[in-house]
Design a protein around this motif. Structure first.
Motif, PDB file in Angstrom:
ATOM      1  N   ASP A 208       0.845  -1.191   0.000  1.00 12.10           N
ATOM      2  CA  ASP A 208       0.000   0.000   0.000  1.00 12.10           C
ATOM      3  C   ASP A 208       0.881   1.241   0.000  1.00 12.10           C
ATOM      4  OD1 ASP A 208      -0.128   1.437   2.900  1.00 12.10           O
ATOM      5  OD2 ASP A 208       0.221  -0.711   3.150  1.00 12.10           O
ATOM      6  N   VAL A 209       0.344   2.323  -0.532  1.00 17.00           N
ATOM      7  CA  VAL A 209       1.054   3.599  -0.578  1.00 17.00           C
ATOM      8  C   VAL A 209       0.033   4.704  -0.348  1.00 17.00           C
ATOM      9  CG1 VAL A 209       0.781   3.746  -3.088  1.00 17.00           C
ATOM     10  CG2 VAL A 209       2.569   5.089  -1.966  1.00 17.00           C
ATOM     11  N   GLY A 210       0.433   5.719   0.416  1.00 10.27           N
ATOM     12  CA  GLY A 210      -0.516   6.784   0.707  1.00 10.27           C
ATOM     13  C   GLY A 210       0.180   8.017   1.235  1.00 10.27           C
ATOM     14  N   ALA A 211      -0.596   9.044   1.449  1.00  8.66           N
ATOM     15  CA  ALA A 211      -0.079  10.300   1.991  1.00  8.66           C
ATOM     16  C   ALA A 211      -1.196  10.999   2.754  1.00  8.66           C
ATOM     17  CB  ALA A 211       0.438  11.208   0.874  1.00  8.66           C
TER      18      ALA A 211
ATOM     19  N   PHE B 235      -3.779   3.946  -1.437  1.00  8.23           N
ATOM     20  CA  PHE B 235      -4.112   2.890  -2.402  1.00  8.23           C
ATOM     21  C   PHE B 235      -3.398   1.625  -1.971  1.00  8.23           C
ATOM     22  CE2 PHE B 235      -3.645   0.347  -6.223  1.00  8.23           C
ATOM     23  CZ  PHE B 235      -4.917   0.413  -6.766  1.00  8.23           C
ATOM     24  N   ALA B 236      -4.141   0.505  -1.936  1.00 11.09           N
ATOM     25  CA  ALA B 236      -3.572  -0.752  -1.445  1.00 11.09           C
ATOM     26  C   ALA B 236      -3.991  -1.932  -2.311  1.00 11.09           C
ATOM     27  CB  ALA B 236      -4.007  -0.994  -0.003  1.00 11.09           C
ATOM     28  N   SER B 237      -3.107  -2.912  -2.408  1.00  9.21           N
ATOM     29  CA  SER B 237      -3.404  -4.200  -3.032  1.00  9.21           C
ATOM     30  C   SER B 237      -3.382  -5.232  -1.916  1.00  9.21           C
ATOM     31  CB  SER B 237      -2.359  -4.538  -4.100  1.00  9.21           C
ATOM     32  OG  SER B 237      -2.629  -5.800  -4.677  1.00  9.21           O
ATOM     33  N   ILE B 238      -4.534  -5.874  -1.660  1.00  5.19           N
ATOM     34  CA  ILE B 238      -4.714  -6.703  -0.469  1.00  5.19           C
ATOM     35  C   ILE B 238      -5.177  -8.101  -0.855  1.00  5.19           C
ATOM     36  CG2 ILE B 238      -5.947  -6.877   1.745  1.00  5.19           C
ATOM     37  CD1 ILE B 238      -6.413  -3.847   1.546  1.00  5.19           C
ATOM     38  N   THR B 239      -4.719  -9.100  -0.093  1.00  2.00           N
ATOM     39  CA  THR B 239      -5.151 -10.481  -0.288  1.00  2.00           C
ATOM     40  C   THR B 239      -6.096 -10.878   0.838  1.00  2.00           C
ATOM     41  OG1 THR B 239      -3.037 -11.016  -1.328  1.00  2.00           O
ATOM     42  CG2 THR B 239      -4.384 -12.864  -0.572  1.00  2.00           C
ATOM     43  N   GLU B 240      -7.235 -11.456   0.474  1.00  2.68           N
ATOM     44  CA  GLU B 240      -8.223 -11.878   1.466  1.00  2.68           C
ATOM     45  C   GLU B 240      -7.793 -13.207   2.081  1.00  2.68           C
ATOM     46  OE1 GLU B 240     -12.958 -11.529   1.432  1.00  2.68           O
ATOM     47  OE2 GLU B 240     -12.200 -13.016   0.026  1.00  2.68           O
ATOM     48  N   PRO B 241      -7.765 -13.317   3.409  1.00  2.00           N
ATOM     49  CA  PRO B 241      -7.366 -14.582   4.042  1.00  2.00           C
ATOM     50  C   PRO B 241      -8.299 -15.729   3.652  1.00  2.00           C
ATOM     51  CG  PRO B 241      -7.431 -12.788   5.641  1.00  2.00           C
ATOM     52  CD  PRO B 241      -8.084 -12.271   4.393  1.00  2.00           C
TER      53      PRO B 241
ATOM     54  N   TYR C 295      -7.781  -8.002  -3.934  1.00  2.00           N
ATOM     55  CA  TYR C 295      -8.567  -6.832  -4.346  1.00  2.00           C
ATOM     56  C   TYR C 295      -7.754  -5.562  -4.143  1.00  2.00           C
ATOM     57  CZ  TYR C 295      -9.552  -6.302   0.683  1.00  2.00           C
ATOM     58  OH  TYR C 295      -9.442  -6.155   2.051  1.00  2.00           O
ATOM     59  N   ASP C 296      -8.147  -4.528  -4.868  1.00  5.28           N
ATOM     60  CA  ASP C 296      -7.545  -3.204  -4.718  1.00  5.28           C
ATOM     61  C   ASP C 296      -8.482  -2.337  -3.887  1.00  5.28           C
ATOM     62  OD1 ASP C 296      -5.398  -3.936  -6.329  1.00  5.28           O
ATOM     63  OD2 ASP C 296      -6.378  -3.236  -8.166  1.00  5.28           O
ATOM     64  N   LEU C 297      -7.910  -1.522  -3.025  1.00  8.83           N
ATOM     65  CA  LEU C 297      -8.696  -0.635  -2.171  1.00  8.83           C
ATOM     66  C   LEU C 297      -8.133   0.777  -2.267  1.00  8.83           C
ATOM     67  CD1 LEU C 297     -10.757   0.045   0.013  1.00  8.83           C
ATOM     68  CD2 LEU C 297      -9.132  -0.789   1.733  1.00  8.83           C
ATOM     69  N   ALA C 298      -8.938   1.686  -2.795  1.00  7.55           N
ATOM     70  CA  ALA C 298      -8.574   3.099  -2.856  1.00  7.55           C
ATOM     71  C   ALA C 298      -9.403   3.843  -1.820  1.00  7.55           C
ATOM     72  CB  ALA C 298      -8.838   3.664  -4.245  1.00  7.55           C
ATOM     73  N   SER C 299      -8.754   4.585  -0.951  1.00  9.15           N
ATOM     74  CA  SER C 299      -9.472   5.279   0.123  1.00  9.15           C
ATOM     75  C   SER C 299      -8.974   6.707   0.281  1.00  9.15           C
ATOM     76  CB  SER C 299      -9.304   4.522   1.445  1.00  9.15           C
ATOM     77  OG  SER C 299      -7.934   4.383   1.782  1.00  9.15           O
ATOM     78  N   SER C 300      -9.853   7.548   0.789  1.00 11.15           N
ATOM     79  CA  SER C 300      -9.513   8.947   1.042  1.00 11.15           C
ATOM     80  C   SER C 300     -10.359   9.459   2.197  1.00 11.15           C
ATOM     81  CB  SER C 300      -9.747   9.799  -0.207  1.00 11.15           C
ATOM     82  OG  SER C 300     -11.108   9.733  -0.611  1.00 11.15           O
ATOM     83  N   PHE C 301      -9.868  10.530   2.858  1.00 15.75           N
ATOM     84  CA  PHE C 301     -10.639  11.108   3.955  1.00 15.75           C
ATOM     85  C   PHE C 301     -10.356  12.593   4.073  1.00 15.75           C
ATOM     86  CE2 PHE C 301      -6.618  10.646   6.159  1.00 15.75           C
ATOM     87  CZ  PHE C 301      -6.609  11.693   7.080  1.00 15.75           C
TER      88      PHE C 301
END
Length: 234
Positions: free
Chosen positions: A5-8, A26-32, A48-54
């Motif tokens: 994942d990478v973010g700022a 932004f993260a690339s994650i594996t589901e257990p 799955y890919d997860l894009a998040s912002s706040f």
């Protein structure tokens, strides 16, 4: 598998009592494979890919602290393949979750405060569950009341209880509601050791076709010990 994942994020102090903050990730994650949502007998775990912002803001006036926060998360799942070569479509899990939270804290002392927090959310799915089942779009809310505290250098934590509910647009999915809770307690038995206990009761999205969502109750504990300045045990 490999996850990354990478973010700022950053914060701007408008005055000594007010600030705004924001961030993206932004993260690339594996589901257990142990997840109840994971399809069985696939060659590889689902990723799955997860894009998040706040965006958040807070203001302190005397003993009262007002804060607000908006979040947006976009999930994009990769299809899975069974051992027999059959493709397991995961597009029906792609969704966007938007939420808005407001909170009021009232300090009773420098180490103790009571608070009330309310959160609304909107969950929008990209596709229907199947040819016979509509998308699991829904709207919900969470209302919690609790306290956060600090006991000298020995312990600190936050505990809240309340009510949670999620209402689906399609009548085929039942409304989910009930008791909600969040808690995290930290104990410092020594200057080098931290014991953390945490728990929650929330409404989560289901990865199972035909299921709108479910009530999730979770508890856990963690111990961290600084064996050396550059060696941590947990």
């Amino acid at each position: 598998y490999e996850d990354w994942d990478v973010g700022a994020n950053g914060r701007l102090d408008i005055t000594r009592a007010s600030n705004i903050a924001g961030g993206v990730n932004f993260a690339s994650i594996t589901e257990p494979r142990t997840s109840s949502n994971a399809p069985a007998s696939t060659r590889e775990p689902v990723s799955y890919d997860l894009a998040s912002s706040f965006l958040a803001a807070s203001h302190v006036a005397g003993r009262v602290k007002l804060s607000a926060r908006g979040d947006r998360r976009e999930f994009d799942y990769e299809d899975a393949v069974t051992l027999g070569g059959t493709v397991v479509d995961q597009d029906n899990r792609d969704r966007t979750i938007s939420s808005l939270t407001g909170r009021v804290d009232v300090a009773l002392s420098p180490a103790t405060a009571l608070f009330v927090q309310a959160t609304t959310n909107k969950r929008e799915y990209d596709t229907a569950d199947s040819a016979l089942l509509p998308a699991r779009d829904s709207e919900g809310y969470e209302v919690l009341a609790g306290a956060n505290f600090e006991v000298g250098a020995v312990a600190r934590g936050e505990i809240a209880v309340g009510y949670i509910a999620q209402d689906f647009d399609a009548a085929v999915y039942d409304e989910i509601d009930g008791f909600g809770a969040r808690a995290q307690l930290e104990w410092f038995p020594t200057q080098l050791t931290t014991v953390t206990a945490f728990g929650s009761r929330t409404i989560e999205d289901s990865g199972i076709v035909g299921s709108g969502g479910y009530l999730s109750s979770s508890v856990g504990a963690r111990v961290d010990h600084e064996l050396m300045r550059n060696v941590l045990l947990n």
